[in-house]
Scaffold this active site. Structure first.
Site, PDB file in Angstrom:
ATOM      1  N   GLY A 148       0.819  -1.203   0.000  1.00 15.11           N
ATOM      2  CA  GLY A 148       0.000   0.000   0.000  1.00 15.11           C
ATOM      3  C   GLY A 148       0.851   1.250   0.000  1.00 15.11           C
ATOM      4  O   GLY A 148       2.038   1.197   0.308  1.00 15.11           O
ATOM      5  N   PRO A 149       0.238   2.374  -0.372  1.00 13.44           N
ATOM      6  CA  PRO A 149       0.986   3.630  -0.423  1.00 13.44           C
ATOM      7  C   PRO A 149       1.503   4.024   0.970  1.00 13.44           C
ATOM      8  O   PRO A 149       0.959   3.557   1.978  1.00 13.44           O
ATOM      9  CB  PRO A 149      -0.040   4.658  -0.908  1.00 13.44           C
ATOM     10  CG  PRO A 149      -1.222   3.897  -1.349  1.00 13.44           C
ATOM     11  CD  PRO A 149      -1.172   2.559  -0.731  1.00 13.44           C
ATOM     12  N   GLY A 205       2.067   5.770   4.426  1.00 17.33           N
ATOM     13  CA  GLY A 205       1.182   6.480   5.343  1.00 17.33           C
ATOM     14  C   GLY A 205      -0.195   5.872   5.482  1.00 17.33           C
ATOM     15  O   GLY A 205      -1.046   6.414   6.166  1.00 17.33           O
ATOM     16  N   THR A 206      -0.428   4.718   4.828  1.00 24.48           N
ATOM     17  CA  THR A 206      -1.753   4.118   4.924  1.00 24.48           C
ATOM     18  C   THR A 206      -1.877   3.201   6.131  1.00 24.48           C
ATOM     19  O   THR A 206      -2.898   2.547   6.299  1.00 24.48           O
ATOM     20  CB  THR A 206      -2.091   3.317   3.654  1.00 24.48           C
ATOM     21  OG1 THR A 206      -0.947   2.559   3.285  1.00 24.48           O
ATOM     22  CG2 THR A 206      -2.488   4.229   2.527  1.00 24.48           C
ATOM     23  N   GLY A 207      -0.827   3.129   6.948  1.00 24.42           N
ATOM     24  CA  GLY A 207      -0.964   2.393   8.201  1.00 24.42           C
ATOM     25  C   GLY A 207      -0.452   0.964   8.156  1.00 24.42           C
ATOM     26  O   GLY A 207      -0.909   0.128   8.932  1.00 24.42           O
ATOM     27  N   HIS A 237      -7.209  35.226 -13.183  1.00 26.10           N
ATOM     28  CA  HIS A 237      -6.709  33.875 -13.442  1.00 26.10           C
ATOM     29  C   HIS A 237      -7.547  32.831 -12.676  1.00 26.10           C
ATOM     30  O   HIS A 237      -8.070  31.886 -13.263  1.00 26.10           O
ATOM     31  CB  HIS A 237      -5.236  33.810 -13.017  1.00 26.10           C
ATOM     32  CG  HIS A 237      -4.585  32.492 -13.243  1.00 26.10           C
ATOM     33  ND1 HIS A 237      -3.710  32.253 -14.275  1.00 26.10           N
ATOM     34  CD2 HIS A 237      -4.679  31.324 -12.566  1.00 26.10           C
ATOM     35  CE1 HIS A 237      -3.302  31.002 -14.225  1.00 26.10           C
ATOM     36  NE2 HIS A 237      -3.877  30.408 -13.189  1.00 26.10           N
ATOM     37  N   GLU A 238      -7.696  33.055 -11.377  1.00 26.49           N
ATOM     38  CA  GLU A 238      -8.438  32.088 -10.573  1.00 26.49           C
ATOM     39  C   GLU A 238      -9.921  32.081 -10.961  1.00 26.49           C
ATOM     40  O   GLU A 238     -10.560  31.031 -10.989  1.00 26.49           O
ATOM     41  CB  GLU A 238      -8.288  32.382  -9.076  1.00 26.49           C
ATOM     42  CG  GLU A 238      -6.856  32.303  -8.557  1.00 26.49           C
ATOM     43  CD  GLU A 238      -6.153  30.997  -8.886  1.00 26.49           C
ATOM     44  OE1 GLU A 238      -6.821  29.948  -8.997  1.00 26.49           O
ATOM     45  OE2 GLU A 238      -4.921  31.028  -9.066  1.00 26.49           O
ATOM     46  N   HIS A 295     -10.322  29.766 -13.862  1.00 25.96           N
ATOM     47  CA  HIS A 295     -10.407  28.354 -13.484  1.00 25.96           C
ATOM     48  C   HIS A 295     -11.805  28.023 -12.957  1.00 25.96           C
ATOM     49  O   HIS A 295     -12.431  27.055 -13.368  1.00 25.96           O
ATOM     50  CB  HIS A 295      -9.422  28.043 -12.349  1.00 25.96           C
ATOM     51  CG  HIS A 295      -7.981  27.981 -12.757  1.00 25.96           C
ATOM     52  ND1 HIS A 295      -7.545  27.226 -13.810  1.00 25.96           N
ATOM     53  CD2 HIS A 295      -6.876  28.550 -12.223  1.00 25.96           C
ATOM     54  CE1 HIS A 295      -6.223  27.342 -13.914  1.00 25.96           C
ATOM     55  NE2 HIS A 295      -5.798  28.156 -12.960  1.00 25.96           N
TER      56      HIS A 295
END
Ligand code: ADP
Ligand code: ZN
Length: 616
Positions: A215-216, A218-220, A436-437, A440
């Protein structure tokens, strides 16, 4: 070692200072009554025949009077006088031709001292750097030895390995691991076995020796492994595989041996190896120079796992986020043949994780953790833990009684968008950022099927001058092509708005463009989303498995195909840009309204954006 090297250096520095001080004191011996006098005064005294002795060193003259002279001086407006038996003065740069003759005439005892550095000092200057270099080298070697094999100094290797392989007392249980129902279920069996191996063997159950938690980060995974040990109440030995890889060949292997010896002694027990891919990468991949040390460590690990008796009550858990790069030998039956996949938590699990980590924090009664959980897609347990921590810090800083929803929201923004930055921004730049924002946000609102706009701000955050944040309603696992195309349009909306409002474009869109390019490259080269190229994948745009970033790799496709890929990428981007520009031009009034509101209010949430668009 970082610190230990400074201590001797500082010590040496202090010694040099002391030496200098001492030297000066000796040199100034008897200088208590010495008076600094002018050269003309010296000449006067010489004429009066009041000079007994003179020492000349370079341009410095020191000497003794025959009779003490009285000097009057003014200190802070008070006139005082004192006697001096010796003096110091400086020879003027203009040659005093008669000085020698006068000194001779008055029969002054004359000593001249060479200004050349003494031989001793010369030797010192040559030797000192070498002594320093050798000292540092020796310290560096010694520092490395602390974890080294001890071939040279002996005894160190053992203690280094012991440090990592002593058992830990674990008080974590499955209670502390939120969510993860499937992994927990799979590991229950292991817990049962470790609790009562005899019973398990009577029934004839077969327990895996090695379990890979995939698992990635920090997923425990670590948490889960510890919880297994805690549930079963057995000894827990852990090491991170990156610690195996040391400066000296042979350390890793000896540590693995040590680890397993201790674990077997303490059986039933759990050995946990974090970051297994650090040693377990495919052998002979040739990357990183065919690391000998790594291969030896890996081989030792394999032979330890094979060396277990079937009834030896040691279970090896290992964690990795890259099962694809592991050496196939590790995954063979009898080794890590069981995989437990740990995904990023979905929002229900995220809520539970938040619940676990807010147990010891006083929460305001308006706090709804489900809302935070829904607003944090993609975050891992570790991220959520730091979110809670951040919120608690914010609350403490304000002397608040409890953590409120506001604190949690701000902590979330900080983690998702970077911390707020205080900086001076001119009015004109603010206007550019606002348009700009607004661009978006407007495109995101106009296109169907895009993620809802959560927040728009022109307050600088992290590296960006402004941020438009969209949050999906639920976690996504698949991305349809239309969704991705819309995302390209949203990303290019900022630039399009700038062009429309100012007839100019700025550097502010750089990260948008990078995101657009990367995404389009993936769409064309990996997900087969280009009509012209079709269902083919190419190594282009792939991230390197070991480094997590792109590398110049051998091309496996023709020049024609490379050209076609370039054409397709730029065509897709161009189309998205035109679409964004068209949408914005057709809704100019809405754009102006959004930008004006941003300039006025600086931050707009999703609801406010809707209000403004409805009114424009
Ligand atoms: P990994 O080993 O997968 O990189 P860790 O086990 O070190 O991740 O997790 C880091 C931290 O994140 C843990 O100490 C824990 O506090 C928190 N955490 C992760 N997942 C969970 C979870 N499911 N429940 C509770 N806390 C979690
Ligand atoms: Zn932008």
């Amino acid at each position: 070692m970082g610190q230990s090297i400074w201590k001797p250096l500082v010590l040496m520095f202090v010694l040099i200072l002391l030496f200098d001080l001492f030297y000066n004191m000796v040199a100034r011996q008897g200088g208590e009554q010495q008076a600094e006098i002018t050269y003309s005064r010296f000449r006067e005294e010489l004429a009066l025949d009041n000079i007994r002795k003179v020492t000349i060193r370079g341009t410095a003259i020191k000497g003794e009077f025959r009779k003490k002279i009285t000097l009057t001086e003014t200190v802070q407006g008070k006139v005082s006088s004192r006697e001096a038996a010796t003096f110091g003065t400086v020879l003027p740069a203009i040659d005093d031709a008669t000085l020698m003759a006068d000194l001779m005439a008055k029969k002054v005892e004359l000593t001249a001292i060479s200004t050349e550095t003494s031989q001793f000092a010369t030797i010192l200057i040559y030797i000192l750097p070498w002594v320093l270099i050798m000292g540092i080298w020796w310290l560096a070697m010694r520092g490395a030895k602390g974890q080294g094999p001890g071939a040279m100094l002996g005894g160190f290797a053992k203690s280094g390995a012991k440090m990592y392989s002593s058992a830990e007392k674990i008080d974590v249980t499955f209670e502390d691991v939120a969510g993860m129902e499937n992994p927990k279920q799979e590991l229950k069996e292991v817990v049962e076995f470790l609790k009562d191996p005899k019973k398990f063997q009577r029934i004839g159950g077969k327990v895996p020796k090695g379990i890979l938690l995939v698992g990635p980060p920090g997923t425990g995974k670590t948490l889960l492994a510890r919880a297994v040990a805690g549930e079963a109440g057995v000894a827990f030995f852990s090491i991170s595989a990156s610690q195996f890889i040391e400066m000296f060949v042979g350390v890793g292997a000896s540590r693995v041996r040590d680890l397993f010896t201790n674990a077997k002694k303490a059986a039933p027990s759990i050995v946990f190896i974090d970051e297994l891919d650090a040693v377990g990468r495919s052998r002979g991949a040739g990357f990183g120079g065919g690391h000998d040390e790594r291969e030896q460590t890996l081989n030792q690990l394999l032979s330890e796992m094979d060396g277990f008796d079937p009834h030896e009550e040691v279970i090896v858990l290992a964690a990795t986020n890259r099962p694809d790069v592991l050496d196939p030998a590790l995954l063979r039956p009898g080794r890590f043949d069981r995989h437990v996949v740990i995904d990023r938590p979905d929002w229900r699990d995220r809520e539970q994780i938040l619940r676990v980590h807010t147990r010891k924090i006083s929460l305001d009664k308006d706090v709804d953790l489900a809302v935070i959980a829904r607003g944090t897609p993609g975050m891992t347990g570790a991220d959520l833990e730091s979110l809670v921590n951040e919120a608690a810090i914010l609350a403490a800083r304000e002397n608040a009684q409890a953590v409120t929803m506001g604190h949690l929201e701000r902590a979330k923004d900080k983690i998702l968008m970077g911390g707020e930055r205080k900086m001076f921004i001119s009015e004109h730049e603010k206007r550019i950022t606002a348009y700009h924002e607004a661009g978006h946000a407007l495109v995101a609102k106009l296109l169907p099927g895009t993620d809802p706009v959560h927040k728009v701000t022109i307050l600088p955050r992290g590296m960006a001058l402004g941020v438009t944040q969209q949050l999906p309603e639920d976690d996504r696992y698949h991305y349809p092509k239309t969704y991705l195309l819309n995302r390209l349009c949203v990303a290019l909306g900022g630039r399009a708005a700038e062009r429309l409002a100012f007839d100019d474009i700025s550097t502010g869109a750089q990260s948008d463009l990078k995101m657009v390019n990367d995404l389009t490259e993936k769409m064309v080269c990996q997900w087969g989303m280009s009509e012209k190229i079709g269902a083919m994948t190419f190594s282009r745009g792939e991230e390197h498995p070991f480094l997590g970033r792109k590398l110049a790799e051998e091309k496996t496709f023709s020049e024609e195909m490379a050209w076609l890929i370039d054409q397709e990428i730029s065509a897709i981007i161009k189309e998205a840009e035109d679409k964004a520009a068209g949408l914005i031009a057709a809704n100019r009034a809405k754009l102006d309204a959004l930008a004006a509101a941003l300039l006025e209010e600086e931050t707009l949430d999703g609801k406010r954006v809707d209000e403004i668009l409805a009114g424009a």
